[in-house]
Design an enzyme around this catalytic site. Structure first.
Site, mmCIF file in Angstrom:
data_model
loop_
_atom_site.group_PDB
_atom_site.id
_atom_site.type_symbol
_atom_site.label_atom_id
_atom_site.label_comp_id
_atom_site.label_asym_id
_atom_site.label_seq_id
_atom_site.Cartn_x
_atom_site.Cartn_y
_atom_site.Cartn_z
ATOM 1 N N GLU A 248 -10.744 6.750 4.029
ATOM 2 C CA GLU A 248 -9.958 6.013 4.886
ATOM 3 C C GLU A 248 -9.635 6.852 6.798
ATOM 4 O O GLU A 248 -10.958 6.875 7.276
ATOM 5 C CB GLU A 248 -8.194 6.396 4.573
ATOM 6 C CG GLU A 248 -8.099 5.600 3.178
ATOM 7 C CD GLU A 248 -6.685 5.859 2.548
ATOM 8 O OE1 GLU A 248 -6.495 5.902 0.986
ATOM 9 O OE2 GLU A 248 -5.803 4.846 3.379
ATOM 10 N N ASP B 219 0.901 -1.123 -0.242
ATOM 11 C CA ASP B 219 -0.187 -0.070 0.270
ATOM 12 C C ASP B 219 0.977 1.019 0.025
ATOM 13 O O ASP B 219 2.412 0.900 -0.099
ATOM 14 C CB ASP B 219 -0.985 0.112 1.023
ATOM 15 C CG ASP B 219 -1.950 1.067 0.915
ATOM 16 O OD1 ASP B 219 -2.971 0.425 1.259
ATOM 17 O OD2 ASP B 219 -2.419 2.281 0.141
HETATM 18 C C1 GLC Z 1 -4.330 4.185 0.230
HETATM 19 C C2 GLC Z 1 -5.089 3.248 -0.087
HETATM 20 C C3 GLC Z 1 -5.483 1.718 -0.856
HETATM 21 C C4 GLC Z 1 -5.021 2.445 -2.489
HETATM 22 C C5 GLC Z 1 -3.297 3.178 -2.281
HETATM 23 C C6 GLC Z 1 -4.031 4.554 -3.640
HETATM 24 O O1 GLC Z 1 -3.612 4.701 0.861
HETATM 25 O O2 GLC Z 1 -4.950 2.454 1.569
HETATM 26 O O3 GLC Z 1 -6.782 1.159 -1.030
HETATM 27 O O4 GLC Z 1 -5.118 1.314 -3.473
HETATM 28 O O5 GLC Z 1 -3.612 3.933 -1.300
HETATM 29 O O6 GLC Z 1 -4.317 4.784 -3.242
#
Ligand code: GLC
Length: 616
Positions: free
Chosen positions: A505, A309
């Site tokens: 988030e 991530d």
């Molecule tokens: C974010 C998320 C993830 C996402 C990634 C790219 O922090 O946790 O779900 O795909 O970053 O944007």
């Protein structure tokens, strides 16, 4: 010494291109002009082996590096460093944010990648989690919390297919979706990204989304896009629903609740899996050899590649440093194959290279990671079709896709109360509409829409719920509106569209009980409507069930609309009875904040898992 390229012509006309670079001698077969890996008639494993054998360590490390396009020091870095992947994080968009600009941008990046020595195409990733939601004008579908209510795998597959067409139409062939998380505490800010608190629903619909995105076979068509099952594993099971927190779960609990949707996605052929920021019993998922290598790649037999991530590897040791040696050693050794850096890519590359050259990370691990990445790139057909599928560009925000989204909205609504059969609305009724979410496409779309957090207002072309009511009611209908509910007297029925504003988030975490209630503005609306002494119908636009126990007695009807996206007319279709409500709750609806983590099947909920009314 620079590159010494030696060409050796052997008997029989076959030519082996031997390239000696920094002492790395590689051999591969092919024709006089074209190396084997560029021959699409060859089986993928052979193409991968041939290409891998030609790569230098630096080229391998850069294939494992993903950079957010907004953090490129210069677009020329793509060629200079031979970058393997770019992404657009939430809101990382071209200006203007319109399809033609996306196509121009991604094609330019791809041309830069193809200029490199080996011409390995980029793979570009984006969060298309409820439609191609970064792009203004794209169709925005209901978030997963609403799709879970439909239990309709065929519908979800169609949504995946439509989304894939819009994504491929902008030159992108990878979505960081579906989130197959099982949210077990509605305090979690990502509850709306979860189909259900029941693993079997998340498994069935997650697999259907993968099938829609990728098609029957990854790369089987120009609009097949790589899907990502995320976030591995148990991101929705953290203590108190804290995003990126720790989950005090036993191995058995993880395997029975949180692992099944990944098993289903792997069985469906998902080509990538994203590790979770969260931890289990104190072990960070980004550093878990047990869960990533032993279970995902070993037991489940996952053959695609694991992507971290956002800066997740840098957070392993939790000291806030960017890419310590320990971070990188642990992340890569755990089984992460590509690192979403996504900013300090030169630093990351230097640390990883150092750790390999020092022998702290085995070259066999690097070759395994690069082999997995190249395999997906070949399967996806990127070597043959690296650029935007312009035939698909016109599908972006198309009537057909919006009609599909409207159907999904209809099926995602749950009728929770309907005293005196106040619904469906009748033609000719004097209808009063109120509330902050009644006329707001941004609010009804929620987070991950145009920007990372989403925002209220007319952020992208769509139909608000109020506009939908007016469309469906037809000419001559009497529909009035006020934000705060004043002015309702003299109408036959009031529709209050209440709930939450957009978030994503951790910004959506609600550690305080009041965060799970209706907000003060909504209570004012209900209070003003009650003064009109007319039936009140509440439509909740929210990313989770909210605690409405106190307000419920004063409502004649209650409808959960979740986060419907751009096609708000789907809500009107149900309210006016064009279609009957069919949705059944895919998660428990708590009576109080104390029940935020109530599991399906546990007694005492305000509305139990599976509840949903319909019309006579
Ligand atoms: C974010 C998320 C993830 C996402 C990634 C790219 O922090 O946790 O779900 O795909 O970053 O944007």
């Amino acid at each position: 010494m620079g590159r010494a390229a030696l060409r050796i012509r052997l008997l029989g006309g076959a030519v082996l291109a031997a390239t000696a670079v920094a002492g790395v001698l590689t051999l591969g077969a092919g024709t006089a002009t074209r190396p084997l890996y560029k021959d699409a008639s060859q089986p993928v494993p052979k193409r991968v082996a041939d290409l891998l054998a030609r790569m230098t360590l630096a080229e391998k490390v850069w294939q494992m590096t993903q950079v957010d396009k907004g953090f490129l020091s210069a677009d020329a870095d793509i060629t200079k460093y031979r970058l393997g992947s770019l992404l657009s994080g939430g809101g990382s968009v071209p200006v203007p944010n319109e399809p033609a600009a996306w196509v121009a941008m991604t094609d330019a990046y791809q041309r830069a990648a193809l200029k490199t020595r080996l011409g390995i195409p980029l793979i570009y990733g984006i969060d298309a989690v409820h439609g191609h939601n970064n792009v203004i004008g794209a169709t925005i579908f209901p978030h997963n919390i609403g799709l879970g209510v439909t239990r309709d795998a065929a519908l979800v597959r169609k949504i995946g297919r439509a989304t894939a067409e819009e994504v491929a139409g902008t030159g992108i062939r990878w979505t960081f979706a579906p989130c197959v998380c099982v949210a077990r505490n509605i305090r979690w800010g990502r509850t709306y990204e979860s189909f259900s608190d029941e693993p079997k629903v998340a498994s069935a619909l997650g697999a259907a989304y993968v099938a829609g995105f990728q098609g029957p076979k990854l790369g089987g068509s120009p609009t097949s896009i790589l899907a990502t099952a995320k976030h591995y594993v148990a991101d929705g099971g953290t203590d108190k629903g804290v995003n990126t927190g720790d989950a005090s779960l036993s191995d058995k609990q993880v395997r029975s609740i949180y692992l099944p949707p990944f098993t289903a996605a792997v069985k469906q052929g998902v080509g990538s899996v994203m590790t979770s920021f969260s931890s289990i019993q104190g072990e960070k998922m980004h550093a878990s050899t047990h869960w990533v290598t032993d279970v995902l790649k070993g037991e489940l037999g996952f053959k695609g590649f694991v992507i971290s991530d956002w800066a997740g590897v840098a957070q392993i040791d939790g000291d806030g440093s960017l890419y310590s040696f320990e971070d990188v050693d642990k992340g890569i050794d755990a089984g992460i194959d590509m690192v979403m850096v996504p900013q300090a890519y030169q630093l990351f590359q230097a640390v990883l290279t150092n750790e390999i050259q020092k022998g702290h990370i085995k070259r066999s691990r690097i070759d395994d990671a690069v082999r997995r990445i190249l395999t997906v790139k070949f399967q996806l057909g990127l070597f043959e079709h690296p650029f935007a599928d312009r035939a698909a560009t016109k599908t972006i925000g198309s009537k057909a896709h919006r009609a599909l989204a409207r159907q999904a909205v209809r099926e995602s609504l749950v009728l929770l109360k309907n005293a005196g059969h106040v619904l469906p609305l009748k033609k000719g009724q004097r209808i009063f509409v109120a509330g902050k979410n009644a006329d707001d496409v941004g609010a009804q779309s929620g987070g991950w829409t145009i920007t990372w957090q989403g925002s209220t207002g007319p952020i992208t072309p769509g139909t608000s719920i109020l506009q939908g009511l007016k469309q469906v009611a037809g000419k001559g209908a009497r529909i009035d509106y006020s934000l705060d509910g004043r002015g309702a007297k003299g109408h036959d029925v009031a529709i209050a569209v209440l709930g939450e504003g957009p978030y994503a988030e951790s910004n959506g975490d609600r550690p305080d009980d009041y965060g799970l209630n209706l907000d003060a503005a909504d209570d004012v609306v209900i209070s003003n409507l009650r003064k009109a002494h007319i039936p009140i119908v509440v439509v909740l636009v929210s990313g989770r069930p909210l605690v409405v126990t106190r307000e419920l007695p004063s409502l004649k009807a209650l409808v959960a609309a979740w986060l419907p996206g751009t096609e708000g007319a789907g809500v009107a279709d149900v309210l006016f009875g064009r279609v009957k409500p069919t949705g059944k709750l895919a998660r428990v609806w708590p009576r109080s904040a104390a029940q935020a983590a109530l599991a399906p099947g546990e007694p005492g909920a305000l509305f139990p898992y599976g509840f949903g009314l319909s019309y006579r």
